[in-house]
Motif scaffolding. Structure first.
Motif, mmCIF file in Angstrom:
data_model
loop_
_atom_site.group_PDB
_atom_site.id
_atom_site.type_symbol
_atom_site.label_atom_id
_atom_site.label_comp_id
_atom_site.label_asym_id
_atom_site.label_seq_id
_atom_site.Cartn_x
_atom_site.Cartn_y
_atom_site.Cartn_z
ATOM 1 N N SER A 135 0.823 -1.215 0.000
ATOM 2 C CA SER A 135 0.000 0.000 0.000
ATOM 3 C C SER A 135 0.857 1.264 0.000
ATOM 4 N N SER A 136 2.052 1.200 0.562
ATOM 5 C CA SER A 136 2.966 2.346 0.523
ATOM 6 C C SER A 136 3.541 2.513 -0.882
ATOM 7 N N VAL A 137 3.852 1.389 -1.519
ATOM 8 C CA VAL A 137 4.305 1.438 -2.914
ATOM 9 C C VAL A 137 3.187 1.966 -3.800
ATOM 10 N N ALA A 138 1.953 1.511 -3.549
ATOM 11 C CA ALA A 138 0.804 1.968 -4.333
ATOM 12 C C ALA A 138 0.558 3.459 -4.136
ATOM 13 N N LEU A 139 0.787 3.953 -2.925
ATOM 14 C CA LEU A 139 0.649 5.389 -2.667
ATOM 15 C C LEU A 139 1.642 6.166 -3.520
ATOM 16 N N ASN A 140 2.878 5.729 -3.542
ATOM 17 C CA ASN A 140 3.893 6.393 -4.365
ATOM 18 C C ASN A 140 3.541 6.350 -5.847
ATOM 19 N N GLU A 141 3.156 5.180 -6.323
ATOM 20 C CA GLU A 141 2.823 5.050 -7.734
ATOM 21 C C GLU A 141 1.591 5.861 -8.095
ATOM 22 N N GLY A 142 0.614 5.893 -7.197
ATOM 23 C CA GLY A 142 -0.595 6.666 -7.444
ATOM 24 C C GLY A 142 -0.339 8.156 -7.500
ATOM 25 N N ILE A 143 0.496 8.638 -6.590
ATOM 26 C CA ILE A 143 0.850 10.063 -6.592
ATOM 27 C C ILE A 143 1.625 10.410 -7.865
ATOM 28 N N LYS A 144 2.577 9.572 -8.219
ATOM 29 C CA LYS A 144 3.376 9.808 -9.428
ATOM 30 C C LYS A 144 2.483 9.865 -10.661
ATOM 31 N N GLU A 145 1.519 8.947 -10.739
ATOM 32 C CA GLU A 145 0.617 8.912 -11.901
ATOM 33 C C GLU A 145 -0.267 10.149 -11.967
ATOM 34 N N ILE A 146 -0.852 10.538 -10.868
ATOM 35 C CA ILE A 146 -1.818 11.632 -10.905
ATOM 36 C C ILE A 146 -1.140 12.971 -11.169
ATOM 37 N N TYR A 147 0.109 13.129 -10.738
ATOM 38 C CA TYR A 147 0.828 14.381 -10.983
ATOM 39 C C TYR A 147 1.434 14.450 -12.387
ATOM 40 N N ASN A 148 1.301 13.373 -13.121
ATOM 41 C CA ASN A 148 1.885 13.332 -14.459
ATOM 42 C C ASN A 148 0.830 13.092 -15.536
ATOM 43 N N SER A 149 -0.458 13.276 -15.173
ATOM 44 C CA SER A 149 -1.543 12.940 -16.094
ATOM 45 C C SER A 149 -2.597 14.042 -16.140
ATOM 46 N N LEU A 150 -3.096 14.303 -17.331
ATOM 47 C CA LEU A 150 -4.212 15.216 -17.490
ATOM 48 C C LEU A 150 -5.497 14.547 -17.020
ATOM 49 N N PRO A 151 -6.505 15.321 -16.611
ATOM 50 C CA PRO A 151 -6.565 16.780 -16.667
ATOM 51 C C PRO A 151 -5.778 17.445 -15.531
ATOM 52 N N LEU A 152 -5.321 18.651 -15.785
ATOM 53 C CA LEU A 152 -4.541 19.391 -14.807
ATOM 54 C C LEU A 152 -5.322 19.609 -13.524
ATOM 55 N N GLU A 153 -6.626 19.849 -13.654
ATOM 56 C CA GLU A 153 -7.451 20.095 -12.470
ATOM 57 C C GLU A 153 -7.376 18.916 -11.486
ATOM 58 N N ARG A 154 -7.330 17.711 -12.020
ATOM 59 C CA ARG A 154 -7.242 16.511 -11.170
ATOM 60 C C ARG A 154 -5.910 16.495 -10.410
ATOM 61 N N ALA A 155 -4.826 16.801 -11.119
ATOM 62 C CA ALA A 155 -3.515 16.846 -10.470
ATOM 63 C C ALA A 155 -3.477 17.927 -9.392
ATOM 64 N N LEU A 156 -4.074 19.082 -9.683
ATOM 65 C CA LEU A 156 -4.079 20.168 -8.703
ATOM 66 C C LEU A 156 -4.932 19.819 -7.492
ATOM 67 N N GLY A 157 -6.021 19.090 -7.704
ATOM 68 C CA GLY A 157 -6.836 18.637 -6.578
ATOM 69 C C GLY A 157 -6.047 17.714 -5.662
ATOM 70 N N ALA A 158 -5.305 16.794 -6.264
ATOM 71 C CA ALA A 158 -4.478 15.888 -5.470
ATOM 72 C C ALA A 158 -3.403 16.653 -4.709
ATOM 73 N N LEU A 159 -2.779 17.617 -5.369
ATOM 74 C CA LEU A 159 -1.729 18.399 -4.718
ATOM 75 C C LEU A 159 -2.287 19.239 -3.574
ATOM 76 N N PHE A 160 -3.463 19.817 -3.780
ATOM 77 C CA PHE A 160 -4.102 20.607 -2.725
ATOM 78 C C PHE A 160 -4.422 19.714 -1.527
ATOM 79 N N ALA A 161 -4.935 18.513 -1.793
ATOM 80 C CA ALA A 161 -5.205 17.567 -0.713
ATOM 81 C C ALA A 161 -3.913 17.156 -0.018
ATOM 82 N N ASP A 162 -2.884 16.898 -0.807
ATOM 83 C CA ASP A 162 -1.575 16.502 -0.294
ATOM 84 C C ASP A 162 -1.068 17.526 0.721
ATOM 85 N N GLU A 163 -0.974 18.779 0.303
ATOM 86 C CA GLU A 163 -0.381 19.800 1.158
ATOM 87 C C GLU A 163 -1.267 20.128 2.361
#
Length: 251
Positions: A135-163
């Motif tokens: 699950s820790s590996v999946a967290l890393n892979e999931g974060i990497k995927e979402i920050y590298n994939s469109l739409p940008l709004e989705r990536a920004l939502g994840a980043l906002f949640a992250d911080e």
């Protein structure tokens, strides 16, 4: 300190503050999202409350912080990936500032975390030999995927949640370490990051206006928040199991 929604709106920390240029409708929307993020089970996970009240053995402590290291270590690289899916200079500026802030000028936050681990007698050999949970590996892979994939709004939502969640999470780590009897010097990494993550959340908040003004943008933005928090919830569920299983095995 306990991190509350109001701490993002106004504080005396020497970090990025919220811009007054955000429209009232966007402000109301994002304030609601902050409340929802801070109320999510991944941020208020039962294990984090338990850690603040229960003593860990050295082996349990090692499990907790080596899993945390697996989660933290490469985050600045993943955040920088957002620069490849945007041509908005405001977004580029903030994601690069976020990553460079984590890297520092001479010592990165990853270096500081390694020093913290050493204070707990967790060695570089321990770090190298450790195999994190799936699950820790999946967290890393999931974060990497979402920050590298469109739409940008989705990536920004994840980043906002992250911080946003990171500020609250760092507070929980700090309270757990207090409960374990560690002094302020040992806890410095976490106390520093409570404020730093509030600043990072505010920096992202300040550039979100164009992306959350219509229903389509908000839907993508919210999907990023949900995806990130779901990954975090699974991370904590399994960290809890590993830490408590370690106690049972040693009993």
């Amino acid at each position: 300190m306990t991190v509350l929604a109001k701490d993002f709106q106004e504080n005396d920390f020497k970090v990025m503050q919220r811009s007054s240029g955000v429209s009232e409708s966007v402000k109301a929307y994002l304030d609601q999202k902050v409340e929802e993020i801070l109320a999510h089970r991944s941020v208020n996970h039962p294990f984090l409350a338990w850690y603040g009240e229960n003593a860990l053995s050295k082996e349990q402590e090692k499990q907790l912080y080596l899993e945390t290291n697996a989660y933290f270590k490469y985050l600045p690289f993943y955040v920088a990936n957002i620069s490849t899916i945007t041509r908005d200079e405001a977004v580029l500026r903030e994601v690069l500032h976020n990553s460079t802030d984590e890297l520092g000028t001479q010592k990165s936050h990853s270096d500081m975390f390694a020093q913290f681990l050493n204070m707990l007698n967790i060695t570089s050999e321990d770090i190298e030999a450790y195999e994190p949970l799936e699950s820790s590996v999946a967290l890393n892979e999931g974060i990497k995927e979402i920050y590298n994939s469109l739409p940008l709004e989705r990536a920004l939502g994840a980043l906002f949640a992250d911080e946003t969640q990171s500020a609250a999470m760092c507070s929980c780590y700090n309270e757990g370490l207090k409960n374990q009897g560690y002094d302020a010097r040992t806890r410095h990494f976490w106390e520093l990051h409570i404020e730093a993550e509030i600043g990072h959340s505010n920096a992202i908040y300040n550039i979100l206006g164009p992306y959350v003004t219509d229903d389509e943008g908000r839907e993508s933005f919210e999907s990023g928040i949900a995806h990130y928090l779901q990954l975090m919830e699974k991370f904590w569920d399994n960290v809890e199991l590993r830490v408590k299983d370690t106690a049972a095995a040693c009993a």
